[in-house]
Write an enzyme that holds these catalytic residues in place. Structure first.
Site, mmCIF file in Angstrom:
data_model
loop_
_atom_site.group_PDB
_atom_site.id
_atom_site.type_symbol
_atom_site.label_atom_id
_atom_site.label_comp_id
_atom_site.label_asym_id
_atom_site.label_seq_id
_atom_site.Cartn_x
_atom_site.Cartn_y
_atom_site.Cartn_z
ATOM 1 N N ASP A 128 16.103 -28.287 -4.508
ATOM 2 C CA ASP A 128 15.484 -27.955 -6.040
ATOM 3 C C ASP A 128 16.567 -27.925 -7.091
ATOM 4 N N CYS A 182 -5.373 -40.291 -3.280
ATOM 5 C CA CYS A 182 -6.129 -39.645 -4.307
ATOM 6 C C CYS A 182 -7.328 -40.313 -4.605
ATOM 7 N N CYS A 185 -10.644 -39.348 -6.967
ATOM 8 C CA CYS A 185 -10.756 -37.870 -7.204
ATOM 9 C C CYS A 185 -9.859 -37.570 -8.416
ATOM 10 N N CYS A 188 -7.908 -31.935 -9.759
ATOM 11 C CA CYS A 188 -6.884 -31.148 -10.350
ATOM 12 C C CYS A 188 -6.570 -31.504 -12.019
ATOM 13 N N CYS A 208 2.383 -26.271 -19.203
ATOM 14 C CA CYS A 208 2.042 -25.608 -17.869
ATOM 15 C C CYS A 208 2.218 -24.397 -17.696
ATOM 16 N N CYS A 238 -4.125 -26.262 -9.756
ATOM 17 C CA CYS A 238 -4.143 -28.028 -9.467
ATOM 18 C C CYS A 238 -3.918 -28.054 -7.946
ATOM 19 N N CYS A 242 -7.244 -29.044 -4.785
ATOM 20 C CA CYS A 242 -6.987 -30.267 -4.063
ATOM 21 C C CYS A 242 -7.437 -30.035 -2.559
HETATM 22 C C1 B12 Z 1 11.282 -29.003 -13.501
HETATM 23 C C2 B12 Z 1 10.499 -28.642 -12.476
HETATM 24 C C3 B12 Z 1 9.413 -27.840 -12.518
HETATM 25 C C4 B12 Z 1 8.694 -27.689 -13.932
HETATM 26 C C5 B12 Z 1 8.152 -29.341 -14.351
HETATM 27 C C6 B12 Z 1 7.124 -29.941 -13.253
HETATM 28 C C7 B12 Z 1 6.852 -31.321 -13.356
HETATM 29 N N1 B12 Z 1 5.725 -31.694 -12.765
HETATM 30 O O1 B12 Z 1 7.972 -32.071 -13.847
HETATM 31 C C8 B12 Z 1 7.600 -26.715 -13.816
HETATM 32 C C9 B12 Z 1 8.147 -25.507 -14.145
HETATM 33 C C10 B12 Z 1 6.254 -26.873 -14.739
HETATM 34 C C11 B12 Z 1 7.355 -26.861 -12.444
HETATM 35 C C12 B12 Z 1 6.279 -26.261 -11.766
HETATM 36 C C13 B12 Z 1 5.882 -26.203 -10.487
HETATM 37 N N2 B12 Z 1 6.753 -26.532 -9.615
HETATM 38 CO CO1 B12 Z 1 8.504 -27.445 -9.752
HETATM 39 N N3 B12 Z 1 10.212 -28.271 -9.998
HETATM 40 C C14 B12 Z 1 10.710 -28.936 -11.112
HETATM 41 C C15 B12 Z 1 12.136 -29.734 -10.411
HETATM 42 C C16 B12 Z 1 13.349 -28.831 -10.706
HETATM 43 C C17 B12 Z 1 12.290 -30.946 -11.094
HETATM 44 C C18 B12 Z 1 10.784 -31.745 -11.203
HETATM 45 C C19 B12 Z 1 11.144 -33.136 -12.334
HETATM 46 O O2 B12 Z 1 12.050 -33.819 -12.005
HETATM 47 N N4 B12 Z 1 10.189 -33.383 -13.046
HETATM 48 C C20 B12 Z 1 10.434 -34.411 -13.890
HETATM 49 C C21 B12 Z 1 8.967 -35.052 -13.935
HETATM 50 C C22 B12 Z 1 9.352 -36.676 -14.914
HETATM 51 O O3 B12 Z 1 9.409 -35.666 -12.660
HETATM 52 P P1 B12 Z 1 8.272 -35.595 -11.390
HETATM 53 O O4 B12 Z 1 7.376 -34.744 -11.672
HETATM 54 O O5 B12 Z 1 8.808 -35.625 -10.133
HETATM 55 O O6 B12 Z 1 7.630 -36.899 -11.985
HETATM 56 C C23 B12 Z 1 7.534 -38.316 -11.296
HETATM 57 C C24 B12 Z 1 6.188 -38.868 -11.045
HETATM 58 O O7 B12 Z 1 5.388 -38.247 -11.875
HETATM 59 C C25 B12 Z 1 6.706 -40.208 -11.044
HETATM 60 N N5 B12 Z 1 5.446 -41.086 -11.410
HETATM 61 C C26 B12 Z 1 4.950 -41.180 -12.661
HETATM 62 N N6 B12 Z 1 3.953 -42.061 -12.410
HETATM 63 C C27 B12 Z 1 3.903 -42.635 -11.342
HETATM 64 C C28 B12 Z 1 2.975 -43.371 -10.644
HETATM 65 C C29 B12 Z 1 3.265 -43.679 -9.182
HETATM 66 C C30 B12 Z 1 2.385 -44.646 -8.535
HETATM 67 C C31 B12 Z 1 4.305 -43.009 -8.685
HETATM 68 C C32 B12 Z 1 4.526 -43.425 -7.008
HETATM 69 C C33 B12 Z 1 5.015 -42.133 -9.179
HETATM 70 C C34 B12 Z 1 4.871 -41.819 -10.555
HETATM 71 O O8 B12 Z 1 7.475 -40.501 -11.700
HETATM 72 C C35 B12 Z 1 8.020 -39.450 -12.441
HETATM 73 C C36 B12 Z 1 9.540 -39.326 -12.717
HETATM 74 O O9 B12 Z 1 10.513 -40.180 -12.132
HETATM 75 C C37 B12 Z 1 11.659 -29.811 -9.056
HETATM 76 C C38 B12 Z 1 12.933 -30.119 -7.965
HETATM 77 C C39 B12 Z 1 13.839 -31.151 -8.346
HETATM 78 N N7 B12 Z 1 14.935 -31.292 -8.119
HETATM 79 O O10 B12 Z 1 12.966 -32.414 -8.085
HETATM 80 C C40 B12 Z 1 10.556 -28.866 -8.862
HETATM 81 C C41 B12 Z 1 9.647 -29.057 -7.652
HETATM 82 C C42 B12 Z 1 8.952 -30.393 -8.149
HETATM 83 N N8 B12 Z 1 8.608 -27.754 -8.098
HETATM 84 C C43 B12 Z 1 8.013 -27.713 -7.166
HETATM 85 C C44 B12 Z 1 6.908 -26.615 -6.921
HETATM 86 C C45 B12 Z 1 6.655 -25.826 -5.847
HETATM 87 C C46 B12 Z 1 6.373 -26.138 -8.118
HETATM 88 C C47 B12 Z 1 5.143 -25.269 -8.605
HETATM 89 C C48 B12 Z 1 4.104 -25.552 -7.452
HETATM 90 C C49 B12 Z 1 5.468 -23.878 -8.676
HETATM 91 C C50 B12 Z 1 4.250 -22.858 -9.116
HETATM 92 N N9 B12 Z 1 3.207 -22.724 -8.029
HETATM 93 O O11 B12 Z 1 4.124 -22.410 -10.129
HETATM 94 C C51 B12 Z 1 4.468 -26.075 -9.825
HETATM 95 C C52 B12 Z 1 3.749 -27.167 -9.785
HETATM 96 C C53 B12 Z 1 3.285 -27.665 -11.109
HETATM 97 C C54 B12 Z 1 2.931 -29.281 -10.982
HETATM 98 N N10 B12 Z 1 1.827 -29.645 -10.677
HETATM 99 O O12 B12 Z 1 4.034 -30.123 -10.581
HETATM 100 C C55 B12 Z 1 8.458 -28.268 -5.682
HETATM 101 C C56 B12 Z 1 7.215 -29.446 -5.302
HETATM 102 C C57 B12 Z 1 6.854 -29.535 -3.775
HETATM 103 C C58 B12 Z 1 5.980 -30.641 -3.638
HETATM 104 N N11 B12 Z 1 5.293 -30.658 -2.751
HETATM 105 O O13 B12 Z 1 5.757 -31.499 -4.858
HETATM 106 C C59 B12 Z 1 9.674 -28.943 -6.238
HETATM 107 C C60 B12 Z 1 9.910 -30.284 -5.424
HETATM 108 C C61 B12 Z 1 11.040 -27.765 -5.958
HETATM 109 C C62 B12 Z 1 11.101 -28.102 -4.473
HETATM 110 N N12 B12 Z 1 12.446 -28.352 -4.124
HETATM 111 O O14 B12 Z 1 10.460 -27.525 -3.416
HETATM 112 N N13 B12 Z 1 8.361 -27.311 -11.682
HETATM 113 S S1 SF4 Z 2 -7.135 -32.916 -6.318
HETATM 114 FE FE1 SF4 Z 2 -5.541 -33.659 -4.831
HETATM 115 S S2 SF4 Z 2 -6.576 -35.667 -4.070
HETATM 116 FE FE2 SF4 Z 2 -7.836 -35.198 -6.066
HETATM 117 S S3 SF4 Z 2 -6.640 -36.281 -7.593
HETATM 118 FE FE3 SF4 Z 2 -5.540 -34.209 -7.555
HETATM 119 S S4 SF4 Z 2 -4.052 -34.450 -6.262
HETATM 120 FE FE4 SF4 Z 2 -5.238 -36.201 -5.859
HETATM 121 S S1 SF4 Z 3 -2.923 -26.302 -13.054
HETATM 122 FE FE1 SF4 Z 3 -1.190 -27.184 -12.432
HETATM 123 S S2 SF4 Z 3 -0.482 -28.447 -14.185
HETATM 124 FE FE2 SF4 Z 3 -2.104 -26.785 -14.682
HETATM 125 S S3 SF4 Z 3 -0.893 -25.216 -15.515
HETATM 126 FE FE3 SF4 Z 3 -1.276 -24.862 -13.326
HETATM 127 S S4 SF4 Z 3 0.284 -25.432 -12.393
HETATM 128 FE FE4 SF4 Z 3 0.453 -26.470 -14.326
#
Ligand code: B12
Ligand code: SF4
Ligand code: SF4
Length: 340
Positions: A128, A182, A185, A188, A208, A238, A242
């Site tokens: 993380d 996905c 759908c 979310c 968020c 979200c 799902c």
């Molecule tokens: C900062 C952070 C947050 C922030 C920002 C979240 C975000 N989505 O960026 C906040 C505080 C909001 C947050 C919330 C949550 N988090 Co968080 N968070 C992190 C952290 C530390 C960094 C994430 C990051 O780099 N974000 C920056 C964005 C730009 O990156 P990204 O979301 O990965 O986005 C990439 C994709 O979207 C992709 N992308 C974009 N378009 C496309 C298109 C295609 C085709 C593809 C393939 C990819 C792609 O490119 C982006 C950048 O490269 C990680 C741990 C880590 N070191 O990775 C945990 C992590 C993502 N979090 C986690 C969790 C559990 C949560 C929550 C569920 C907690 C909760 N219940 O409140 C929520 C979920 C919210 C959500 N829907 O994401 C888990 C997720 C596990 C999983 N199964 O995915 C992680 C991995 C921690 C862990 N080690 O387990 N989190």
């Molecule tokens: S609810 Fe789940 S399956 Fe549907 S678009 Fe969102 S992430 Fe994908």
């Molecule tokens: S539904 Fe997902 S993206 Fe929206 S506020 Fe909740 S954790 Fe954040």
């Protein structure tokens, strides 16, 4: 059995439900991360703009890296997180002992095992907090796909799992990425209470609920307060909507140490020692007592329940300006008391 297969098997023995291997190559999707930063979607999480070079290239973090093992550890719990009257909700991941230390310990044990199997092997553990885009490395390791809600979803397990891994100095064969399931759908995207997805697979973290309730230290911006609803720590909306989370299975590593539903009055009454006693060593302690009280006062306002009036009146005189202002906002939302 190959070393890679035995390593994944050992990871499963150590409690991981999912394990896969990716090459330690730079990620193709790095432009999405840079665009995200440029748009300011990290909000006040300044650490997300640090160590930029390593997030999408693990060799900038561990120069010897040749391959990456990523594990998924389920934290699902089928008792759910329904709202209750006079209570606030905690996200599922937060009602367990903090996962960082627990998973670090397991991954270290895995690395030690690997070193005995392959004496020239070495590596670094990440859980993380290391500056890596874990979900994207996990995607290349075939652990799941990056879904429209930005979660990494496993077709076998849904998304209620943590990621943790090892950057390794040995070359191991990479797994095949999982196809995107996905389809058409969009549940979310439309369910998000604060409209935090500007488009699919992009989360504006600065909108968020998880960001507001866990990471953001000041007052929660007024325009988002209603959307926060009864969430006191994190948000699962979200993921709850799902369809793939019907495949979620209870994990083997974590069991809950508290209910997801917490009475708001009791949260607001916590002093520092009691806060530490109840929430120390769990993710609920991350925003500290002040953050949890701010969130509980907000949820009281959203409940419009007049039974919270006395508490809100007390906090409306609190020396802390953030709590004082939040209490005043919430008080203004309670029904006007009727004159006897
Ligand atoms: C900062 C952070 C947050 C922030 C920002 C979240 C975000 N989505 O960026 C906040 C505080 C909001 C947050 C919330 C949550 N988090 Co968080 N968070 C992190 C952290 C530390 C960094 C994430 C990051 O780099 N974000 C920056 C964005 C730009 O990156 P990204 O979301 O990965 O986005 C990439 C994709 O979207 C992709 N992308 C974009 N378009 C496309 C298109 C295609 C085709 C593809 C393939 C990819 C792609 O490119 C982006 C950048 O490269 C990680 C741990 C880590 N070191 O990775 C945990 C992590 C993502 N979090 C986690 C969790 C559990 C949560 C929550 C569920 C907690 C909760 N219940 O409140 C929520 C979920 C919210 C959500 N829907 O994401 C888990 C997720 C596990 C999983 N199964 O995915 C992680 C991995 C921690 C862990 N080690 O387990 N989190
Ligand atoms: S609810 Fe789940 S399956 Fe549907 S678009 Fe969102 S992430 Fe994908
Ligand atoms: S539904 Fe997902 S993206 Fe929206 S506020 Fe909740 S954790 Fe954040």
């Amino acid at each position: 059995m190959s070393l890679a297969e035995r390593l994944k098997l050992k990871a499963r023995e150590l409690g991981a439900e999912l394990a896969g291997i990716a090459a330690a190559s730079p990620l193709h999707e790095s432009s999405a991360y840079h665009a995200w930063l440029e748009a300011g979607m990290q909000g006040t999480m300044d650490y997300m703009a640090r160590n930029v070079e390593s997030r999408d290239d693990i060799t900038a973090w561990y120069p010897e890296a040749k391959s990456v093992l990523i594990c998924g550890f389920s934290y699902a719990d089928h008792t759910g997180s329904e709202g209750r009257p006079e209570s606030g909700r905690l996200a599922r991941y937060s009602v367990l002992p903090d996962y960082h230390d627990e998973l670090k310990g397991r991954l270290k044990a895995l690395l030690e095992w690997l070193k005995t199997e392959s004496p020239r092997a070495d590596g670094r553990v990440f859980v993380d907090t290391s500056p890596l885009l874990e979900r994207l490395y996990a995607r290349y390791a075939g652990v799941g796909w990056v879904a429209k809600n930005t979660m990494l979803i496993s077709p076998k397990l849904g998304s209620y799992f943590f990621l943790a891994g090892l950057a390794l100095n040995i070359e191991l064969p990479a797994d095949e990425p999982v196809a995107d399931h996905c389809g058409s759908c969009t549940r979310c995207l439309s369910a998000c209470p604060t409209d935090a997805f500007p488009r699919e697979r992009v989360l504006d973290a600065s909108r968020c609920i998880a960001y507001f309730t866990i990471e953001h230290k000041g007052p929660i911006p007024e325009g988002f307060r209603e959307g926060v609803g009864d969430w006191v720590l994190g948000c699962d909306v979200c993921q709850e909507v799902c369809p793939f989370n019907r495949f979620a299975r209870n994990g083997r590593v974590f069991s809950r140490v508290m209910e997801t539903s917490q009475p708001l009055e009791a949260l607001a009454a916590l002093d520092e020692p009691e806060f530490k006693r109840r929430f120390g060593g769990t993710p609920v302690s991350r925003p500290k007592r002040r953050g949890i009280i701010r969130n509980a006062l907000l949820a009281m306002g959203n409940s419009r329940d007049p039974r919270h009036r006395a508490t809100l009146e007390r906090f409306a005189r609190d020396p802390d300006p953030v709590l004082r202002e939040q209490a005043a906002w919430s008080l203004a939302r309670l029904p006007v008391p009727t004159q006897e």
